[in-house]
Design an enzyme around this catalytic site. Structure first.
Site, PDB file in Angstrom:
ATOM      1  N   HIS A 109      32.071  40.389  39.401  1.00  0.00           N
ATOM      2  CA  HIS A 109      32.663  40.578  38.063  1.00  0.00           C
ATOM      3  C   HIS A 109      33.763  39.561  37.775  1.00  0.00           C
ATOM      4  CE1 HIS A 109      35.882  43.107  40.031  1.00  0.00           C
ATOM      5  NE2 HIS A 109      36.608  42.570  39.045  1.00  0.00           N
ATOM      6  N   ASP A 160      28.665  44.223  43.516  1.00  0.00           N
ATOM      7  CA  ASP A 160      29.769  43.415  42.985  1.00  0.00           C
ATOM      8  C   ASP A 160      30.213  42.384  44.028  1.00  0.00           C
ATOM      9  OD1 ASP A 160      31.720  42.488  41.315  1.00  0.00           O
ATOM     10  OD2 ASP A 160      33.065  44.209  41.570  1.00  0.00           O
ATOM     11  N   SER A 256      41.003  41.726  42.370  1.00  0.00           N
ATOM     12  CA  SER A 256      39.548  41.744  42.440  1.00  0.00           C
ATOM     13  C   SER A 256      39.008  40.520  43.172  1.00  0.00           C
ATOM     14  CB  SER A 256      38.954  41.776  41.031  1.00  0.00           C
ATOM     15  OG  SER A 256      39.216  42.990  40.390  1.00  0.00           O
TER      16      SER A 256
END
Length: 558
Positions: A109, A160, A256
């Site tokens: 992402h 992911d 992230s």
């Protein structure tokens, strides 16, 4: 002349010129009344100096992350900051892990467009993005392409994970160095490290300095109560995801793609960061919040296919470069009495078991090793001087039953005797009550050395806790059961069946004492370690050796 021919030639020459064995026994050998004279016969000097300062035989003194703290250069040399070119500046809004000079691992992402552009650069070796004080260690490399996992969809939080291919290879240094990848299906239930440049608190802005923290793996059932099915994860969490949390620390916005990792050591006490997951998403980062991570082991095949690289543990630890020393009391040690059991005289064949010289002509090993079909050892190979000695007789404990670890003990009678003043010394048998000693010392050996064609061996010992209570109910008191909590990388070492388990006396002594024989270790060098305690079998060992000595005397005199 090929390697095997060179090896056989070296062995033949050494056997002739500097053999530790001969055809005649030492003076007085057949007048012995017991076998507890090992110390007096072979370690007299060490015995006399026992109260002095002598060396020990077996050991050498034996995401920015919310709620975390500052990390500095060298602590996380694999940490990457991923940036987008916005106007004339690069804004770093995701993290990543350098896993190869050409590749960074991150979250899929993170491959999102910001201001009309995809991530453009990766910064390595920098722990303060707003300061120039460590810029001389930093590298900023343009991104060639981003490879998202083919099953990832931006509308979902599944799969992911992504790879960033760099335009140029990153020069490796103490500040920039790849991490290893955790290949096991499970995530260890131990404290896990998190790092990142994300927010220090919800909506608090990204941290310019690299932050680190520690979280704990969360039980799957508890995890699913914290992270319920929703629009992003309509099927709930997958087996390729896991949760971790801490009362005060967690990954946050901006972390992230960064690593969640553990540390493991190799057999030379060098510490290696091993990444188990990629930071994906979580609950709002407040006290007690939960982070969700993509499990790397579920995607190893995809990573290797895309990069055309092998990310095995052995390849990882063999990368040239300096690592931190773990100071885990795991030290090289050379045991001349250690031997390998061979099935033929070629000396280039694979071995499957080991043994320990305990007398002038007897080697102690596992009964399992000598009772396998078509695998009765014909020779014993001593690495001390590349010498193989023929086995005259195999004596298995009379109460041993194949498949049963009880009485898993056997003796090998050699065709020759140890020469007086030999550089090779037997290990003495531990015949005292060892219940006051808190550890045993199992002997580890590198899997890099898989056959005797390597000529020399480096052994490593580690004291492991006595934990008989944690063993299975069918483990008897006559067996050794211990728990090894040493954090060794999986798959890089082995414990040879039939090899020695050393006694860790307190205070330490320069005289080696054999307390047990290693059994088959199903978990390699980690977890529960099993063996046979020799103390209940010393009378049997002595009876066999002395009886055979008597038989030899009768043969000689007749």
């Amino acid at each position: 002349m090929n390697r095997k021919e060179v090896f056989v030639w070296l062995v033949s020459i050494s056997s002739v010129l500097c053999s530790n064995f001969g055809r005649t026994p030492a003076e007085g050998y057949y007048q012995r009344k017991h076998i507890s004279d090992c110390v007096q016969r072979f370690y007299r000097a060490e015995w006399e100096n026992e109260n002095r300062d002598v060396p020990d035989f077996s050991m050498k003194n034996v995401p920015a992350v919310s709620g975390g703290f500052r990390a500095f250069n060298g602590e996380y040399p694999h940490m990457a900051a991923i940036g987008w070119t916005v106007g004339e500046k690069v804004q770093f809004m995701c993290g990543g892990t350098l896993i190869h000079p050409k590749y960074v691992l991150t979250a899929a992402h993170c491959a999102v467009s910001v201001g009309g552009s995809l991530p453009s650069a990766v910064r390595l070796g920098d722990t303060d993005l707003n300061s120039a004080h460590d810029d001389h260690l930093a590298q900023q490399i343009n991104i060639r392409k981003i490879i998202r996992h083919p099953l990832h969809r931006f509308a979902r939080s599944y799969h992911d994970i992504a790879l960033i291919a760099l335009e140029t290879e990153a020069p490796l240094s103490a500040a920039v160095f790849p991490a290893c990848l955790w290949r096991e299906d499970f995530v260890p239930n131990e404290p896990l490290r998190i790092t990142g440049f994300g927010e220090l608190e919800e909506a608090g802005g990204h941290s310019p300095t690299l932050q680190q923290g520690q979280v704990q793996l969360m039980d799957e059932v508890v995890c699913r109560t914290k992270i319920r099915a929703n629009r992003k994860i309509p099927d709930g969490l997958l087996d390729s995801q896991f949760c971790a949390s801490h009362e005060t620390m967690d990954t946050c916005q901006g972390d992230s793609g960064g690593p969640i990792e553990l540390r493991r050591v190799d057999l030379y006490d060098q510490e290696h960061p091993v990444v188990v997951g990629v930071t994906s998403f979580g609950t709002p980062c407040t006290n007690g919040s939960t982070g969700v991570y993509t499990k790397i082991s579920s995607y190893i095949d995809w990573i290797e296919d895309e990069t055309k690289e092998n990310f095995s543990y052995l390849n990882c630890i063999n990368k040239p470069g300096d690592r931190n020393v773990a100071n885990n009391l795991l030290d090289p040690v050379y045991i001349p009495a250690y031997s390998f059991l061979l099935q033929n005289s070629s000396l280039a064949s694979e071995y499957s078991c080991a043994g320990t010289l305990i007398d002038d002509r007897y080697v102690l090993t596992s009964a399992y090793c000598v009772t396998q079909p078509n695998e009765s050892p014909k020779y014993v190979y001593f690495d001390a001087n590349n010498e193989a000695v023929q086995v005259d007789e195999v004596i298995v404990h009379p109460r041993y039953e194949p498949g049963n670890p009880t009485n898993d003990i056997a003796l090998l009678k050699l065709s020759m005797y140890l020469k007086p003043n030999s550089t090779l010394k037997p290990i003495c048998l531990e015949d005292t009550d060892t219940s006051q000693y808190p550890t045993y010392s199992f002997v580890f050996r590198s899997k890099l050395q898989s056959n005797i064609g390597n000529l020399r061996y480096s052994y490593h010992t580690k004291g492991v806790r006595r934990s008989f209570e944690s063993c299975d109910d069918n483990v008897e008191e006559s067996q050794i059961c211990a728990n090894n909590s040493l954090t060794i990388l999986p798959g890089i070492c082995q414990i040879d069946t039939g090899g020695p388990i050393l006694s860790e006396r307190i205070p330490q002594t320069a005289i080696p004492y054999l307390e047990g024989i290693s059994g088959i270790q199903k978990e390699g060098c980690g977890g529960k370690l099993l063996g046979t305690n020799i103390e209940p079998h010393i009378k049997w060992i002595e009876s066999v050796i002395l009886k055979m000595q008597l038989e030899d005397v009768l043969i000689f005199t007749n």
